[in-house]
Write a protein that holds these residues in place. Structure first.
Motif, PDB file in Angstrom:
ATOM      1  N   VAL A   1     -19.031 -46.471  20.499  1.00  0.00           N
ATOM      2  CA  VAL A   1     -20.489 -46.516  20.552  1.00  0.00           C
ATOM      3  C   VAL A   1     -20.963 -47.869  20.033  1.00  0.00           C
ATOM      4  N   CYS A   2     -22.191 -48.214  20.362  1.00  0.00           N
ATOM      5  CA  CYS A   2     -22.786 -49.474  19.936  1.00  0.00           C
ATOM      6  C   CYS A   2     -24.168 -49.169  19.381  1.00  0.00           C
ATOM      7  N   PHE A   3     -24.441 -49.651  18.185  1.00  0.00           N
ATOM      8  CA  PHE A   3     -25.698 -49.387  17.499  1.00  0.00           C
ATOM      9  C   PHE A   3     -26.711 -50.520  17.691  1.00  0.00           C
ATOM     10  N   ASP A   4     -26.417 -51.480  18.566  1.00  0.00           N
ATOM     11  CA  ASP A   4     -27.225 -52.696  18.720  1.00  0.00           C
ATOM     12  C   ASP A   4     -28.695 -52.458  19.036  1.00  0.00           C
ATOM     13  N   THR A   5     -29.021 -51.392  19.716  1.00  0.00           N
ATOM     14  CA  THR A   5     -30.401 -51.194  20.161  1.00  0.00           C
ATOM     15  C   THR A   5     -31.289 -50.527  19.110  1.00  0.00           C
ATOM     16  N   LEU A   6     -30.703 -50.089  18.014  1.00  0.00           N
ATOM     17  CA  LEU A   6     -31.472 -49.375  17.001  1.00  0.00           C
ATOM     18  C   LEU A   6     -32.311 -50.341  16.160  1.00  0.00           C
ATOM     19  N   PRO A   7     -33.595 -50.030  15.951  1.00  0.00           N
ATOM     20  CA  PRO A   7     -34.411 -50.882  15.093  1.00  0.00           C
ATOM     21  C   PRO A   7     -34.085 -50.623  13.621  1.00  0.00           C
ATOM     22  N   LEU A   8     -33.977 -51.699  12.861  1.00  0.00           N
ATOM     23  CA  LEU A   8     -33.684 -51.600  11.435  1.00  0.00           C
ATOM     24  C   LEU A   8     -34.870 -52.143  10.654  1.00  0.00           C
ATOM     25  N   ASP A   9     -35.249 -51.459   9.592  1.00  0.00           N
ATOM     26  CA  ASP A   9     -36.308 -51.925   8.712  1.00  0.00           C
ATOM     27  C   ASP A   9     -35.651 -52.417   7.431  1.00  0.00           C
ATOM     28  N   LEU A  10     -35.467 -53.727   7.345  1.00  0.00           N
ATOM     29  CA  LEU A  10     -34.827 -54.332   6.176  1.00  0.00           C
ATOM     30  C   LEU A  10     -35.854 -55.051   5.304  1.00  0.00           C
ATOM     31  N   SER A  11     -37.092 -54.587   5.332  1.00  0.00           N
ATOM     32  CA  SER A  11     -38.171 -55.239   4.587  1.00  0.00           C
ATOM     33  C   SER A  11     -37.939 -55.216   3.073  1.00  0.00           C
TER      34      SER A  11
END
Length: 183
Positions: free
Chosen positions: A75-85
């Motif tokens: 699987v590839c998680f590349d499309t998931l948005p991450l909130d690293l604020s």
């Protein structure tokens, strides 16, 4: 991590055990890897988020990817948005670097530090790995110590869990292979 009233979480029962995800309206903010009992995961999450069975499409996608990963699927998680604020600029740079690693591909703390411009940052890279808020999706398990040694891993099970995750991805530990030949 932003406004906690907007933070939610869900738990995922995978083939590897219970996994947890928290998110804000901007993306995934935290993940907990399997290894702790489900009540412990709830206690951790309840401090900053509320559990819900209603999630945005990106969490549904993340849940499906995590379930597939736990079954050993590529699987590839590349499309998931991450909130690293809530993460420092340096840690974001380190995470951006390891997000480039593919399934079963590894690097070292020193190589990341070199790519960031200063091999002397190796220890700081290790600290970034230890405080990774979104393990698996930000693949800190793919970062090894020099010489291919496991290095640290802050998830339940420590280095054993790290090597199990890498094995799921097809990584073969050269040290373990040598040990099987008893030399």
């Amino acid at each position: 991590m932003g406004d906690t009233r907007q933070m939610h979480y869900c738990l995922i029962d995978t083939d590897l055990g219970w996994f947890g995800l928290a998110w804000s309206p901007h993306g995934i903010t935290r993940a907990y890897l399997p290894g702790d009992p489900v009540h412990s995961l709830r206690e951790r999450f309840d401090r900053f988020a509320s559990e819900t069975a209603h999630w945005p499409a990106f969490i549904d996608e993340a849940r499906q990817l995590i379930l597939g990963y736990a079954r050993g699927e590529a699987v590839c998680f590349d499309t998931l948005p991450l909130d690293l604020s809530a993460v420092s600029d340096f840690h974001r740079r380190v995470y951006a670097d390891i997000l480039q690693l593919g399934r079963g591909e590894t690097t070292t703390y020193g190589e990341i530090a070199r790519r960031l411009g200063d091999v002397g940052l190796s220890r700081a890279v290790g600290q970034a790995m230890g405080s990774n808020p979104i393990p698996l999706i930000i693949p800190c398990h793919r970062v090894l110590a020099s010489g291919g040694k496991t290095g640290g891993f802050s998830a339940p099970g420590g280095g054993t869990s790290k090597m199990r995750m890498l094995a799921l991805e097809g990584y073969e530990d050269p040290q373990a292979a040598q040990a099987t030949f008893d030399f």
